[in-house]
Design an enzyme around this catalytic site. Sequence first.
Site, mmCIF file in Angstrom:
data_model
loop_
_atom_site.group_PDB
_atom_site.id
_atom_site.type_symbol
_atom_site.label_atom_id
_atom_site.label_comp_id
_atom_site.label_asym_id
_atom_site.label_seq_id
_atom_site.Cartn_x
_atom_site.Cartn_y
_atom_site.Cartn_z
ATOM 1 N N ASP A 53 0.833 -1.201 0.000
ATOM 2 C CA ASP A 53 0.000 0.000 0.000
ATOM 3 C C ASP A 53 0.869 1.253 0.000
ATOM 4 O O ASP A 53 0.583 2.229 -0.708
ATOM 5 C CB ASP A 53 -0.921 -0.029 1.218
ATOM 6 C CG ASP A 53 -1.778 1.217 1.331
ATOM 7 O OD1 ASP A 53 -2.647 1.414 0.475
ATOM 8 O OD2 ASP A 53 -1.574 1.999 2.275
ATOM 9 N N GLU A 125 -1.788 -5.368 -3.829
ATOM 10 C CA GLU A 125 -0.846 -4.604 -3.001
ATOM 11 C C GLU A 125 0.265 -5.499 -2.473
ATOM 12 O O GLU A 125 1.437 -5.078 -2.409
ATOM 13 C CB GLU A 125 -1.598 -3.947 -1.855
ATOM 14 C CG GLU A 125 -2.539 -2.838 -2.321
ATOM 15 C CD GLU A 125 -3.287 -2.171 -1.188
ATOM 16 O OE1 GLU A 125 -3.769 -1.053 -1.390
ATOM 17 O OE2 GLU A 125 -3.394 -2.773 -0.094
#
Length: 238
Positions: A53, A125
């Site tokens: 992220d 991610e």
Amino acid sequence: MPLKRPTGEALAKEIAARTGYVFKDLRLLETALTHSSAVKAASNNERLEFLGDRVLGLVVADMLLKQFPDAREGEIAPRFNALVDARTCSMIGTEMELGKYMRADSALTSGARRAGGNYLADAVEALIAAIYVDGGIDSARAFVLRYWEPLSLRAVDKPVNPKGELQEWIAKSSDGRPVYVIESREGPDHQPVFTVSVQVNGYSPMTGSGSSRRAAEEAAAAAFLLREGVWTAEKVPV
């Protein structure tokens, strides 16, 4: 009968075709594609998702600043928020067909419950982080640009933010603020369903459900805005 999930070199080859990156550490790749719901898995992708992220945010921010050198922060922020949104990551995961490479509970990957869709966003991610750890920032950047750069010029709409819009709407007429209360939490740990009510002085409460407390709060806020005529049905996120 579903096709057997590839592993080892076969998995690395198929993922390389989708990412443009060849993994050196195959265990790292396996971990990136292992959800916490996978039975008997020694590790899962939660830590990689956390790192990915941040890597995604860095690369996308850098990309946008180079694409729009004269734009102000307020002009770039909506594009950034749309590009790093879980829905965008999930869409890219679907495009990459990551679902057929995941190790996860069958109920999650079957799509039987709408709440399970975020597992693909998490996997994307985690994959970004795995590429970063295995090959460095340049390799991670190349992967991100491959999928996110074509989207960047189209990502111009401000992401829907029901909680923020509800707060702004209330502030126009009072100094109150919405209060969110968890009414229930059901389902297994890897696939929970939260039900939350939003309470505003002078109004009847509204409830919403989602796969996380935040998602349930947003659903409740959206329902409130729809009931009060602030939003139309077209505005409610699908």
